[in-house]
Design an enzyme around this catalytic site. Structure first.
Site, mmCIF file in Angstrom:
data_model
loop_
_atom_site.group_PDB
_atom_site.id
_atom_site.type_symbol
_atom_site.label_atom_id
_atom_site.label_comp_id
_atom_site.label_asym_id
_atom_site.label_seq_id
_atom_site.Cartn_x
_atom_site.Cartn_y
_atom_site.Cartn_z
ATOM 1 N N ASP A 198 53.280 73.552 97.429
ATOM 2 C CA ASP A 198 54.626 73.006 97.328
ATOM 3 C C ASP A 198 54.784 71.845 98.314
ATOM 4 O O ASP A 198 54.370 71.936 99.472
ATOM 5 C CB ASP A 198 55.624 74.128 97.655
ATOM 6 C CG ASP A 198 57.062 73.705 97.538
ATOM 7 O OD1 ASP A 198 57.486 73.361 96.425
ATOM 8 O OD2 ASP A 198 57.764 73.715 98.573
ATOM 9 N N GLU A 248 51.633 69.528 94.554
ATOM 10 C CA GLU A 248 52.888 68.916 94.134
ATOM 11 C C GLU A 248 53.002 67.650 94.989
ATOM 12 O O GLU A 248 53.282 67.729 96.181
ATOM 13 C CB GLU A 248 54.072 69.845 94.385
ATOM 14 C CG GLU A 248 55.378 69.231 93.916
ATOM 15 C CD GLU A 248 56.595 70.064 94.299
ATOM 16 O OE1 GLU A 248 57.531 70.155 93.485
ATOM 17 O OE2 GLU A 248 56.621 70.612 95.419
#
Length: 669
Positions: free
Chosen positions: A333, A369
């Site tokens: 993330d 990401e």
């Protein structure tokens, strides 16, 4: 992973259980004293407090003879308390071991956890206790993931909470994913790997309890190894067993992990672990203000991934999940945070290099990401070659094409072909293509709502993305009009067909295969209720069948699932080009065709790599009128629809408005 991979995982810190007792160790470069607090068997009463001894280089350690596995404990640290200077030491704050492998209960937000030194009292009654454990090694082989395969994103709790045939006791847990009915669903969809949204223990953001909400996505961790007891009541045993069951079915497991921030949040947040051990080492401070946090994450703090001890903790966490659960890979993330050195992203950052070179995790699937909100934080295409990357340009361009935006046919072809404009540094694409993900509108809502509808989040609809490149087919929200329903169904199927026809890995979020809706909420992180729970009883089975058929076609036709960039040239000694781009008349696209602002039709003709095998045609009609598409002749071959249907006359296919259909070239008369 090498056979001796488990031996390579020997963390210096945490609670190491042996036959003679337990060794406790923690790191702090600024603490003056550190203690381990021991608790009774239910974690309620503190039974002893023992001071750890300095062992050099910031290490504090103590071996305690006679302590058994299962001992509950926490750390306390003392030193300067000067928040304006980034020092938060307070021995009244019980701290969770950053290396805790298990905690005895879930985290719960309480204002006392953020009280200043001498103001809130002892917090032991508010905190979970770490549980000392000796974990067995899992069976670990090469990652079970096929390049170009289907990744299935799973919000663990929402996935099975409302599933009618899963035993109630395990609904909403990791164990539910090992149920035969669930594995059968994965196999029917052709899932290569499930990607579990965060399963490590999380704490609600401080504003949520007052709103009667809770964080259901899990992107707010305290530490990085202990699983959330609500998702894994059996701790690592649950994850290990579920991973083994999925591996037995040929399905890989990817963990979505958050190493960019923690639930300790900003200067008003709680002191739970890292802040109390060494705030200035574990977190990045704002420029010229040591009392404030750099906030490249939008969550209040940013982990200092350029600090050697933070790097060690992250690498140990990754090894932990490979060695003890057999995990195949990781999705990171807000991954630019992991590559920030002195606040600036570097593709050759020490942590990113260490991941790729590590003997335990170096062969795992690594997915970035590739954006955060910090300076120069949008890094799509900028990660090292070993990393796959979430491709939001794919998401946006595919949505815009099917919405009917002008001048999008060239962008669509680029995305179908693997996004060489972004990932063209090598022979293969590193893209993870998706049209919808957990963050944003569901696939069904993209064609139902032009605007976000996040009122249920209690932030006056100010949260979430404002631009979703979505459309509503004439009515905002639900509609009983059968024509509107048919148009929406057609648009969803067109986007799905585009996704399954695209080069590179593809990702589908759980429930999008059968029409899940969040009623326009594009930031449903705090909705642990029917809004996000998958509705298995009322799912669109026909749409699910359509997705299963697309997946089967992708697996059966190698040209669809390959990851090499399309060049337009023959490959492997064939006289057939790997791709041709055609108009609906069957002629090659010209420069003028590519520049037509109102062109919404295109055929992608994929070669098989051998002269004797047939080709595959993907005919895309983004216009609002039906059209006849013609495919080129080749002596000794005939074109047939990939789905059931009649043989075309003169190689002409009727392609309905706003749809994508497939045809296969077969040897024949």
């Amino acid at each position: 992973m090498p056979a001796d991979g488990a031996a390579a995982y020997r963390p210096r810190f945490g609670a190491t259980v042996s036959e003679g007792g337990i060794r406790f160790a923690a790191w702090s470069g600024a603490a003056e004293r550190i203690w381990v607090s021991l608790f009774d068997a239910v974690g309620k009463s503190e039974t002893d407090r023992l001071e750890l001894q300095r062992a050099g280089d910031g290490v504090f350690a103590l071996s305690v003879a006679g302590l058994p596995e299962g001992t509950r404990y926490g750390f306390r640290a003392d030193g300067p308390y000067a928040p304006d200077e980034g020092q938060w030491f307070d021995p009244d704050k019980l701290l969770v071991d950053p290396y805790a492998a298990r905690i005895d209960r879930a985290y719960r937000h309480d204002g006392r956890l953020a009280a200043g030194r001498g103001q809130g009292g002892d917090t032991a009654d508010l905190m979970p206790k770490a549980v000392a454990a000796r974990l067995p090694a899992a069976s670990t082989t090469a990652p079970a993931f096929t390049p170009g395969g289907l990744i299935y994103e799973v919000p663990v709790r929402a996935f099975s909470t409302a599933h009618p045939t899963i035993p109630k006791k395990i609904r909403g847990t990791i164990r539910a994913l090992a149920e035969p009915v669930v594995i059968d669903h994965f196999l029917r969809l052709g899932v290569s790997a499930v990607e579990l949204m965060p399963v490590t223990a999380t704490m609600d953001e401080r504003h949520l309890p007052a709103l009667g909400l809770s964080n259901s996505w899990g992107y707010n961790p305290v530490t990085f190894m202990a699983l959330d007891p609500r998702l894994a009541p059996g701790g690592m045993d649950d994850l290990r067993a579920t991973t083994a069951a999925l591996h037995a079915a040929g399905i890989g497991v990817i963990l979505d992990l958050v190493f960019n921030h923690t639930a300790e949040s900003d200067e008003l947040g709680p002191t739970l672990s890292l802040r109390g051990l060494d705030n200035r080492a574990y977190y990045r401070a704002a420029v010229d203000d040591p009392g404030r946090y750099a906030n490249d994450t939008g969550t209040g703090n940013t982990l200092a991934c350029d600090h050697p001890v933070a790097q060690e903790m992250i690498l140990d966490s990754l090894r932990h999940f490979v060695v003890h659960a057999g995990i195949d890979g990781f999705r990171f993330d807000l991954a630019p945070v992991l590559g920030r050195v002195g606040g600036e992203f570097r593709a050759d950052a020490p942590l990113l290099q260490a991941m790729r070179q590590d003997p335990v995790i170096g062969d795992r699937i690594l997915i970035a990401e590739p954006w955060d909100i910090g300076h120069n934080g949008y890094r799509l295409g900028g990660f090292p070659s070993e990393f796959l990357e979430w491709n939001d340009r794919y998401r946006d361009d595919v949505r815009r094409f099917w919405r009917g935006d002008r001048g999008m046919v060239g962008a669509l072809a680029t995305r179908l072909a693997g996004s060489s404009d972004i990932f063209g540094g090598g022979a293969q694409t590193r893209t993870v293509n998706f049209v919808a993900a957990h963050d944003g509108m569901t696939l069904a809502d993209i064609v139902r709502y032009e605007r976000k509808h996040n009122e249920a989040n209690g932030e006056h609809n100010h949260d979430g993305h404002n631009e979703n490149f979505s459309w509503n087919n004439g009515v905002e929200g639900e509609s009983r009009d059968p024509e509107i329903a048919a148009e929406r169904s057609r648009d969803v199927r067109a986007m799905l067909a585009t996704l399954f026809a695209s080069r590179g890995a593809i990702m589908l979020t759980a429930g999008d295969e059968f029409g899940r809706s969040q009623h326009g909420n594009n930031n449903a992180y705090a909705q642990d209720n029917e809004l996000t729970w998958l509705d298995w009883a009322d799912r669109d089975v026909a749409l699910e069948d359509f997705v299963a058929d697309l997946s089967r076609l992708r697996r059966e036709m190698p040209a669809l699932a390959e990851v090499e960039f399309l060049t337009g040239a023959p490959r492997h000694g064939s006289d057939v080009s790997d791709v041709e781009w055609l108009t609906e008349t069957g002629r090659s696209m010209t420069d003028a065709n590519w520049r037509e602002p109102d062109r919404h039709r295109l055929t992608m003709l994929l070669g098989s790599g051998t002269a004797l095998a047939g080709r595959l045609a993907v005919m895309i009609n983004g216009a609002r009128r039906d059209a006849a598409f013609r495919l080129p002749d080749r002596p000794g071959f005939q074109w047939l629809p990939a789905a059931s249907g009649t043989r075309p006359v003169d190689n002409r296919f009727a392609v309905p408005a706003r749809s994508a259909i497939f045809a296969i070239e077969r040897p024949g008369e």
